[in-house]
Design an enzyme around this catalytic site. Structure first.
Site, PDB file in Angstrom:
ATOM      1  N   ASP A 248       0.868  -1.172   0.000  1.00  0.00           N
ATOM      2  CA  ASP A 248       0.000   0.000   0.000  1.00  0.00           C
ATOM      3  C   ASP A 248       0.909   1.227   0.000  1.00  0.00           C
ATOM      4  O   ASP A 248       2.055   1.161   0.466  1.00  0.00           O
ATOM      5  CB  ASP A 248      -0.895  -0.029   1.239  1.00  0.00           C
TER       6      ASP A 248
ATOM      7  N   ASN B 281      -4.975   3.076  -3.687  1.00  0.00           N
ATOM      8  CA  ASN B 281      -6.135   3.873  -4.062  1.00  0.00           C
ATOM      9  C   ASN B 281      -5.728   5.129  -4.821  1.00  0.00           C
ATOM     10  O   ASN B 281      -6.568   5.760  -5.475  1.00  0.00           O
ATOM     11  CB  ASN B 281      -6.907   4.297  -2.809  1.00  0.00           C
TER      12      ASN B 281
END
Length: 226
Positions: free
Chosen positions: A15, A123
């Site tokens: 991430d 994201n």
């Protein structure tokens, strides 16, 4: 907690925000100009940024992560009346060049030297990720930088995690997935990755039915796990 993987790990997927890059760096560098509640502003900015991504995914009403980042900052300013709103553009500009955590370059190089494939799965929008990676001097480290923008949804949609297995043509259990977000670790665990929770702030555990294979204070422990 540190557990050895039951099968060889060939790919390390990270991430980005909160795991590799410090999401509070933009506010911290400008705290004096923002006023006494700068930390509260930063916490709300991050909270709303994530909240908006979850809600957008559930509604299937995608907006890219940069748009959500702008909206989240505006909400944070509205909630923290003491913060100087004239700093808005300064904070947004700083978000494109967030500091990476100190151990990140060394750990990534160590894994790379061992022959591992490295990737980001985030994201973040492609432009945001490109800016952050370049600012941190990590341009040559990653074999892939994967953004949810290709799918027009957000984590923890299982399709997002599938991007990594598709990219590297491996089964989920061949991937070690690292995130500072416990909810992200839960999603990746449900998908089948070997997961590592980078618990930088000492938060209590959640999602007991979707436990990570390891919990580390920072990325340094990955070199021992590898």
């Amino acid at each position: 907690m540190a557990l050895s993987p039951s099968k060889p790990i060939s790919v390390y997927v990270f991430d980005a925000y909160g795991t590799l890059f410090d999401v509070h760096a933009a506010v911290r560098k400008n705290a004096e100009g923002l006023g006494p509640d700068a930390q509260r502003l930063s916490e709300l900015w991050r909270q709303k940024q994530l909240e908006y991504s979850w809600i957008r995914a559930m509604m299937n009403r995608y907006q890219d992560f940069w748009t959500l980042t702008e909206q989240a900052l505006d909400t944070a300013f509205a909630m923290v009346g003491t913060a100087d709103k004239s700093m808005r553009q300064t904070l947004l500009d700083a978000y494109w060049q967030l500091d990476c955590y100190p151990e990140v370059p060394i750990v990534l190089k160590g894994l790379k030297d061992r022959g591992a494939k490295l990737a980001i799965l985030s994201n973040g929008s492609p432009a945001m990720l490109e800016g952050a990676v370049k600012a941190a001097g990590l341009d040559e480290v990653f074999d892939a930088v994967l953004s949810v923008d290709a799918l027009k949804t957000y984590k923890t949609n299982m399709e997002v995690y599938e991007m990594a297995t598709t990219e590297f043509r491996v089964f989920p259990e061949a991937i070690s997935f690292q995130s500072s977000n416990r909810w992200d670790v839960a999603g990746a665990t449900a998908f089948g990755f070997r997961t590592v929770w980078i618990n930088r702030t000492g938060n209590p555990d959640e999602y007991s039915d979707l436990a990570p294979a390891a919990v580390l204070q920072d990325l340094n422990g990955l070199l021992t796990l590898a």
